[in-house]
Design an enzyme around this catalytic site. Structure first.
Site, PDB file in Angstrom:
ATOM      1  N   TRP A   1       0.863  -1.181   0.000  1.00 56.46           N
ATOM      2  CA  TRP A   1       0.000   0.000   0.000  1.00 56.46           C
ATOM      3  C   TRP A   1       0.899   1.230   0.000  1.00 56.46           C
ATOM      4  CZ3 TRP A   1      -5.075   0.333  -0.746  1.00 56.46           C
ATOM      5  CH2 TRP A   1      -5.838  -0.818  -0.585  1.00 56.46           C
TER       6      TRP A   1
ATOM      7  N   ARG B   1     -10.303   1.942  11.489  1.00 55.85           N
ATOM      8  CA  ARG B   1      -9.522   2.978  12.143  1.00 55.85           C
ATOM      9  C   ARG B   1      -8.053   2.628  12.028  1.00 55.85           C
ATOM     10  NH1 ARG B   1     -11.699   5.745  16.785  1.00 55.85           N
ATOM     11  NH2 ARG B   1      -9.565   6.470  16.807  1.00 55.85           N
TER      12      ARG B   1
END
Length: 148
Positions: free
Chosen positions: A13, A74
């Site tokens: 990522w 989160r």
């Protein structure tokens, strides 16, 4: 004999940013001494770090990721799990496992923010390499003192 090889794990990522940590790491530790491993994201790093450390081939394992806020979870939960897992991998294996994982609260997908983080990851990679070398030297001196 102490290993002079290092493992470097990169989360895919934000690879354009995270790859800069490897560039910085290899400014301090020669590329020929670094084995590079890719994982999908940060969450997969601790397991691979433990497995690599357990091989006995590496003086240290470094793991780099950018965990950003946004999406359905989160990021602070993921970041905490990753850091805890990396620490546990090092403690359980006895091999230094270093985190080059950053968790900005306000990352924006702008050219400006990406440039800031690319530059910052280069420095964080250098810091991880210096830490790996320092930990190795300190542990070697402890072993030498113990043997004397």
């Amino acid at each position: 004999m102490t290993s002079t090889r290092y493992a470097f794990i990169k989360a895919n990522w934000h690879a354009d940013i995270v790859n800069q940590a490897l560039a910085g790491f290899c400014e301090v530790i020669p590329t020929a001494q670094v084995d590079v491993f890719d994982v999908p994201g940060a969450f997969e790093m601790p397991l691979l770090a433990r497995d690599l450390a357990d091989t006995g081939r590496y003086a240290a394992v470094a793991a780099a990721a950018l965990v950003v806020d946004g999406g359905i979870y989160r990021h602070d939960f993921v970041a905490q799990a990753v850091v805890d897992g990396l620490m546990r991998a090092g403690m359980d294996s006895g091999v230094p496992v270093l985190s080059v994982s950053l968790t900005p609260h306000h990352f924006q997908e702008t050219d400006h923010h990406k440039a800031i983080y690319r530059d910052h990851f280069v420095e964080k990679g250098r810091e991880a390499a210096r830490a790996a070398l320092m930990i190795g030297q300190t542990r070697a001196s402890l072993t030498a003192t113990k043997a004397a």
